[in-house]
Design a protein around this motif. Structure first.
Motif, PDB file in Angstrom:
ATOM      1  N   GLN A 247       0.656  -1.024   0.057  1.00  0.00           N
ATOM      2  CA  GLN A 247       0.085  -0.213  -0.179  1.00  0.00           C
ATOM      3  C   GLN A 247       0.822   1.383  -0.311  1.00  0.00           C
ATOM      4  OE1 GLN A 247      -3.187  -0.192   3.021  1.00  0.00           O
ATOM      5  NE2 GLN A 247      -3.883  -2.352   2.183  1.00  0.00           N
ATOM      6  N   ALA A 248       0.184   2.344  -0.630  1.00  0.00           N
ATOM      7  CA  ALA A 248       0.965   3.450  -1.155  1.00  0.00           C
ATOM      8  C   ALA A 248       1.055   4.283   0.379  1.00  0.00           C
ATOM      9  CB  ALA A 248       0.321   4.297  -2.307  1.00  0.00           C
ATOM     10  N   GLY A 249       1.664   5.037   0.648  1.00  0.00           N
ATOM     11  CA  GLY A 249       2.250   5.961   2.372  1.00  0.00           C
ATOM     12  C   GLY A 249       3.076   6.105   2.684  1.00  0.00           C
ATOM     13  N   VAL A 250       3.002   6.948   3.646  1.00  0.00           N
ATOM     14  CA  VAL A 250       3.933   7.109   4.850  1.00  0.00           C
ATOM     15  C   VAL A 250       5.356   5.802   5.389  1.00  0.00           C
ATOM     16  CG1 VAL A 250       5.345   8.526   6.037  1.00  0.00           C
ATOM     17  CG2 VAL A 250       3.814   9.578   4.573  1.00  0.00           C
ATOM     18  N   LEU A 251       3.870   5.231   5.704  1.00  0.00           N
ATOM     19  CA  LEU A 251       4.800   4.361   6.799  1.00  0.00           C
ATOM     20  C   LEU A 251       5.263   3.145   5.532  1.00  0.00           C
ATOM     21  CD1 LEU A 251       4.266   2.410   9.304  1.00  0.00           C
ATOM     22  CD2 LEU A 251       2.869   1.093   8.641  1.00  0.00           C
ATOM     23  N   GLY A 252       6.758   2.957   6.167  1.00  0.00           N
ATOM     24  CA  GLY A 252       7.641   2.536   5.884  1.00  0.00           C
ATOM     25  C   GLY A 252       8.441   0.713   6.174  1.00  0.00           C
ATOM     26  N   GLU A 253       8.389   1.572   7.683  1.00  0.00           N
ATOM     27  CA  GLU A 253       9.271   0.224   8.289  1.00  0.00           C
ATOM     28  C   GLU A 253       7.948  -0.170   9.200  1.00  0.00           C
ATOM     29  OE1 GLU A 253      13.568  -0.556   9.794  1.00  0.00           O
ATOM     30  OE2 GLU A 253      12.129   1.776  10.498  1.00  0.00           O
ATOM     31  N   ILE A 254       7.803  -1.689   9.380  1.00  0.00           N
ATOM     32  CA  ILE A 254       7.135  -1.859  10.471  1.00  0.00           C
ATOM     33  C   ILE A 254       8.119  -3.191  11.258  1.00  0.00           C
ATOM     34  CG2 ILE A 254       5.667  -3.851  10.539  1.00  0.00           C
ATOM     35  CD1 ILE A 254       3.464  -3.002   9.319  1.00  0.00           C
ATOM     36  N   ILE A 255       8.191  -2.805  12.366  1.00  0.00           N
ATOM     37  CA  ILE A 255       9.404  -4.240  13.086  1.00  0.00           C
ATOM     38  C   ILE A 255       8.561  -4.705  13.905  1.00  0.00           C
ATOM     39  CG2 ILE A 255      11.425  -4.068  14.655  1.00  0.00           C
ATOM     40  CD1 ILE A 255      11.901  -0.862  13.744  1.00  0.00           C
ATOM     41  N   PHE A 256       9.279  -6.142  14.576  1.00  0.00           N
ATOM     42  CA  PHE A 256       8.642  -6.956  15.528  1.00  0.00           C
ATOM     43  C   PHE A 256       9.703  -7.041  16.337  1.00  0.00           C
ATOM     44  CE2 PHE A 256       6.688  -8.538  11.444  1.00  0.00           C
ATOM     45  CZ  PHE A 256       5.350  -8.383  11.434  1.00  0.00           C
ATOM     46  N   CYS A 257       9.639  -6.866  17.621  1.00  0.00           N
ATOM     47  CA  CYS A 257      10.067  -6.652  18.940  1.00  0.00           C
ATOM     48  C   CYS A 257      10.167  -7.678  19.994  1.00  0.00           C
ATOM     49  CB  CYS A 257      10.461  -4.846  19.317  1.00  0.00           C
ATOM     50  SG  CYS A 257      11.337  -5.128  20.886  1.00  0.00           S
ATOM     51  N   CYS A 258      11.413  -8.826  19.454  1.00  0.00           N
ATOM     52  CA  CYS A 258      11.139  -9.742  20.154  1.00  0.00           C
ATOM     53  C   CYS A 258      11.757  -9.629  21.606  1.00  0.00           C
ATOM     54  CB  CYS A 258      12.274 -10.536  19.605  1.00  0.00           C
ATOM     55  SG  CYS A 258      10.641 -10.964  17.835  1.00  0.00           S
ATOM     56  N   PHE A 259      11.168  -9.906  22.867  1.00  0.00           N
ATOM     57  CA  PHE A 259      11.876 -10.136  24.507  1.00  0.00           C
ATOM     58  C   PHE A 259      12.896 -11.619  24.245  1.00  0.00           C
ATOM     59  CE2 PHE A 259      11.541 -11.831  28.962  1.00  0.00           C
ATOM     60  CZ  PHE A 259      11.764 -10.909  28.887  1.00  0.00           C
ATOM     61  N   SER A 260      12.676 -12.501  23.666  1.00  0.00           N
ATOM     62  CA  SER A 260      13.659 -13.262  23.491  1.00  0.00           C
ATOM     63  C   SER A 260      14.990 -14.386  22.044  1.00  0.00           C
ATOM     64  CB  SER A 260      12.915 -14.862  24.320  1.00  0.00           C
ATOM     65  OG  SER A 260      12.448 -15.854  23.564  1.00  0.00           O
ATOM     66  N   ASP A 261      15.227 -14.881  22.232  1.00  0.00           N
ATOM     67  CA  ASP A 261      15.308 -15.877  20.643  1.00  0.00           C
ATOM     68  C   ASP A 261      14.964 -15.953  20.744  1.00  0.00           C
ATOM     69  OD1 ASP A 261      18.471 -14.226  20.791  1.00  0.00           O
ATOM     70  OD2 ASP A 261      19.354 -15.648  22.320  1.00  0.00           O
ATOM     71  N   ALA A 262      14.839 -16.978  20.973  1.00  0.00           N
ATOM     72  CA  ALA A 262      13.208 -18.161  20.654  1.00  0.00           C
ATOM     73  C   ALA A 262      12.818 -17.208  20.226  1.00  0.00           C
ATOM     74  CB  ALA A 262      13.229 -18.829  21.890  1.00  0.00           C
ATOM     75  N   ASP A 263      11.781 -16.315  20.247  1.00  0.00           N
ATOM     76  CA  ASP A 263      10.492 -15.583  19.920  1.00  0.00           C
ATOM     77  C   ASP A 263      10.945 -15.374  18.114  1.00  0.00           C
ATOM     78  OD1 ASP A 263       9.018 -16.195  22.094  1.00  0.00           O
ATOM     79  OD2 ASP A 263       9.199 -13.786  22.647  1.00  0.00           O
ATOM     80  N   LEU A 264      12.377 -14.390  18.442  1.00  0.00           N
ATOM     81  CA  LEU A 264      13.244 -13.727  17.352  1.00  0.00           C
ATOM     82  C   LEU A 264      12.689 -15.033  16.290  1.00  0.00           C
ATOM     83  CD1 LEU A 264      14.315 -11.067  16.052  1.00  0.00           C
ATOM     84  CD2 LEU A 264      16.328 -12.322  16.923  1.00  0.00           C
ATOM     85  N   ARG A 265      13.304 -16.468  16.534  1.00  0.00           N
ATOM     86  CA  ARG A 265      13.793 -17.330  15.776  1.00  0.00           C
ATOM     87  C   ARG A 265      11.982 -17.657  14.760  1.00  0.00           C
ATOM     88  NH1 ARG A 265      17.204 -18.913  19.083  1.00  0.00           N
ATOM     89  NH2 ARG A 265      15.757 -20.418  20.245  1.00  0.00           N
ATOM     90  N   VAL A 266      11.062 -17.288  15.407  1.00  0.00           N
ATOM     91  CA  VAL A 266       9.956 -17.900  14.660  1.00  0.00           C
ATOM     92  C   VAL A 266       9.382 -16.420  13.672  1.00  0.00           C
ATOM     93  CG1 VAL A 266       7.038 -18.110  15.784  1.00  0.00           C
ATOM     94  CG2 VAL A 266       9.167 -19.117  17.060  1.00  0.00           C
ATOM     95  N   TYR A 267       9.421 -15.643  14.381  1.00  0.00           N
ATOM     96  CA  TYR A 267       9.302 -14.261  13.705  1.00  0.00           C
ATOM     97  C   TYR A 267      10.308 -14.649  12.582  1.00  0.00           C
ATOM     98  CZ  TYR A 267       6.178 -12.218  16.903  1.00  0.00           C
ATOM     99  OH  TYR A 267       4.645 -11.948  17.627  1.00  0.00           O
ATOM    100  N   GLU A 268      11.050 -14.694  12.313  1.00  0.00           N
ATOM    101  CA  GLU A 268      12.451 -14.795  11.391  1.00  0.00           C
ATOM    102  C   GLU A 268      12.157 -15.174  10.331  1.00  0.00           C
ATOM    103  OE1 GLU A 268      16.539 -12.311  12.951  1.00  0.00           O
ATOM    104  OE2 GLU A 268      16.052 -14.641  12.748  1.00  0.00           O
ATOM    105  N   ALA A 269      11.718 -16.920  10.904  1.00  0.00           N
ATOM    106  CA  ALA A 269      10.479 -17.800  10.271  1.00  0.00           C
ATOM    107  C   ALA A 269       9.503 -17.441   9.076  1.00  0.00           C
ATOM    108  CB  ALA A 269      10.349 -18.921  11.250  1.00  0.00           C
TER     109      ALA A 269
END
Length: 172
Positions: free
Chosen positions: A143-165
């Motif tokens: 979608q067009a617009g200013v919004l250019g970045e969405i970050i999923f901020c994870c608390f743990s390494d395990a959560d980070l791996r799930v989001y990255e997958a």
């Protein structure tokens, strides 16, 4: 195109246009990420939240960030409590993400960071919640617009791996 990515960090330290607070329905602070955001923002945010009159599950309300590096806080409440998946939890969780993104776009924000909504005390399984978060955000990528970045901020390494997958699955 909106850039979607995941990081491991303390969401209260991110210098983005907005962070999302997985708040309670009163918006007056609580435990977990909600309490951390309120403590970092200072009492001015609490005062502004009192003026908003609370918030229902799936809704989003905006305040200034005050002492946070983020300019704004999008309070989405209350992330649904996991009750086995048969009580509309997925729809409510998707609304928390989608309405937050829509509000960020409405306010012309360029970047937004999400915590893992409902994956702490509310018991939402991380794999299911991350899949919903990434899929919902992906609906807005082109979608067009200013919004250019969405970050999923994870608390743990395990959560980070799930989001990255899940994010890697978008590229496949």
């Amino acid at each position: 195109m909106i850039n979607l990515h995941a990081i491991k960090a303390n969401i209260t330290t991110l210098a983005v246009d907005a962070i999302v607070n997985a708040a309670n329905s009163s918006l007056l602070g609580g435990g977990g990420v909600d309490g951390a955001i309120h403590r970092a923002a200072g009492p001015e945010m609490l005062h502004e939240c009192r003026l908003l009159g609370g918030c229902r599950t799936g809704e989003v309300k905006i305040t200034r960030g005050y002492k946070l590096p983020a300019r704004f806080v999008l309070h989405t409440t209350v992330g649904p409590v996991w009750r086995g998946g048969g009580h509309g939890e997925d729809t409510l969780l998707a609304q928390c993400y989608g309405r937050s993104i829509e509000l960020a776009r409405t306010h012309g924000l360029g970047s937004i960071a999400f915590p893992g909504i409902s994956t702490g005390r509310y018991g939402y399984p991380i794999e299911r919640a991350a899949g919903i978060a990434v899929a919902t955000a992906a609906e807005f990528r082109d979608q067009a617009g200013v919004l250019g970045e969405i970050i999923f901020c994870c608390f743990s390494d395990a959560d980070l791996r799930v989001y990255e997958a899940f994010l890697a699955g978008l590229e496949a």
